[in-house]
Design an enzyme around this catalytic site. Structure first.
Site, PDB file in Angstrom:
ATOM      1  CB  THR A   4     -32.306 -16.198  18.137  1.00  0.00           C
ATOM      2  OG1 THR A   4     -32.180 -17.012  19.305  1.00  0.00           O
ATOM      3  CG2 THR A   4     -31.788 -14.801  18.422  1.00  0.00           C
TER       4      THR A   4
ATOM      5  CE  LYS B 113     -43.662 -19.785  10.514  1.00  0.00           C
ATOM      6  NZ  LYS B 113     -43.770 -18.353  10.247  1.00  0.00           N
TER       7      LYS B 113
ATOM      8  CG  ASP C 272     -46.470 -16.802  14.647  1.00  0.00           C
ATOM      9  OD1 ASP C 272     -47.023 -17.712  14.012  1.00  0.00           O
ATOM     10  OD2 ASP C 272     -45.271 -16.482  14.494  1.00  0.00           O
TER      11      ASP C 272
HETATM   12  O1  RIB Z   1     -44.039 -16.277  12.121  1.00  0.00           O
HETATM   13  C1  RIB Z   1     -42.960 -15.446  12.395  1.00  0.00           C
HETATM   14  C2  RIB Z   1     -41.793 -16.229  12.856  1.00  0.00           C
HETATM   15  O2  RIB Z   1     -41.384 -17.058  11.805  1.00  0.00           O
HETATM   16  C3  RIB Z   1     -40.579 -15.417  13.217  1.00  0.00           C
HETATM   17  O3  RIB Z   1     -40.550 -15.058  14.567  1.00  0.00           O
HETATM   18  C4  RIB Z   1     -39.420 -16.320  12.825  1.00  0.00           C
HETATM   19  O4  RIB Z   1     -38.736 -16.825  13.933  1.00  0.00           O
HETATM   20  C5  RIB Z   1     -40.048 -17.437  11.995  1.00  0.00           C
HETATM   21  O5  RIB Z   1     -40.060 -18.611  12.663  1.00  0.00           O
END
Ligand code: RIB
Ligand code: NA
Length: 309
Positions: A13, A41, A256
């Protein structure tokens, strides 16, 4: 229809504060906005692949709590298969505290919680689906052991593996390179893994070659506004793939978006040259940086030019 992209990874979250700048140690500053979003991610990459049209399954763990319930609903809303997203009462759903500054840069602390309880048993339950997929994607927000197991399982069944060593650890086990068809990291991760600074495209080519020599089939080093550099064991000459210039509002999760897009292209267009997939993934990630949030900023197929498909 069979699942083509499986992600074994994290759900978090995201608790996001927008502030003029990142605070210094011991400092309190005023921010202008706060919001809660779906991140992590693994889940981010899975949702981006799904939004482009891939049939995706997530293998992950969330808490038996409000955030966990919501997360599973979020997957369903995005058409992600959720049979392998389990809920535990042993730990809370992972959380990420994120600060985004006016330049769109961020600083993040993650508390992985339930994500760290994903292990061999959960992988075994997903094995049949994993072994018949086209692509497996893993990162480092679950236990490294579980990620490596999943990569091996996939490789044994000739499922293409994308490994994103994020967040990076300096002592990454050597087997991760051998288990990666595509080893995809950003400049700071490449720096941490090799000990060499990465500022320019040339630097990225140099560290990319070093990573390639550790045993991966291909390496992609992403460079934000400079696009990415692609290297393949069949032709190790670093290829720079530039991207379009955009105004970034929030770059959180852009990497991502890139990896989710890459997974989509590998699963749908297996014969497309990797450089072309990277060029298209660059453009999709560039869309994501132009609006706030992580998943909230990921484009759907219907919003993108037809040339990308
Ligand atoms: O890569 C971005 C993500 O990294 C974010 O959504 C956060 O949750 C972290 O895990
Ligand atoms: Na964004």
């Amino acid at each position: 229809e069979e699942v083509s992209v499986v992600v074994v990874g994290s759900c978090m979250t995201d608790l996001v504060s927008q502030a003029p700048r990142l605070p210094k140690a011991g400092e309190t500053i005023h921010g202008q906005k706060f919001f809660i979003g779906f991140g992590g991610k693994g889940a981010n990459q899975c949702v981006q692949a799904a939004r482009l049209g891939a049939k995706t399954a997530m293998v992950g763990k969330v808490g038996k709590d409000f955030f966990g319930n919501n997360y599973i609903q979020n997957f369903k809303d995005n058409g992600v298969y959720t049979a392998f997203v389990e809920q535990t009462s042993e730990a809370a759903t992972g959380a990420a505290s994120i600060i985004v500054n006016d330049a769109g840069e961020n600083a993040i602390v993650i508390v992985a919680g339930a994500n760290l309880l994903l292990g061999d048993e959960e992988l075994q339950r997903a094995q049949a689906t994993l072994e018949t997929a086209k692509v497996l994607v893993c990162q480092l927000e679950i236990s490294p052991h579980a990620s490596l197991q999943a990569l091996w399982m996939a490789q044994k069944s000739n499922v293409k593996t994308i490994f994103n060593p994020a967040p990076a650890i300096p002592d990454l086990h050597a087997d991760f390179y051998k288990a990666s068809d595509i080893f995809c990291c950003n400049e700071s991760e490449a720096e941490l893994l090799t000990g060499c600074p990465v500022a320019t495209v040339e630097d990225a080519g140099r560290v990319g070659l070093e990573l390639l020599n550790r045993g991966c089939v291909s390496v992609i080093v992403t460079l934000g506004p400079q696009g990415c550099v692609v290297l393949q064991s069949t032709d190790p000459t670093p290829k720079h793939i530039p991207t379009t210039k955009v105004t970034s509002v929030d770059t959180t999760g852009a990497g991502d978006s890139f990896i989710g897009a890459l997974a989509f292209y590998i699963s749908h267009y297996p014969t497309m040259p990797l450089e072309e997939m990277a060029r298209r993934a660059n453009l999709i990630a560039a869309v994501s940086v132009q609006t706030t949030g992580t998943q909230t900023s990921y484009p759907f197929k219907k919003d993108l030019p037809a040339e990308l498909f």
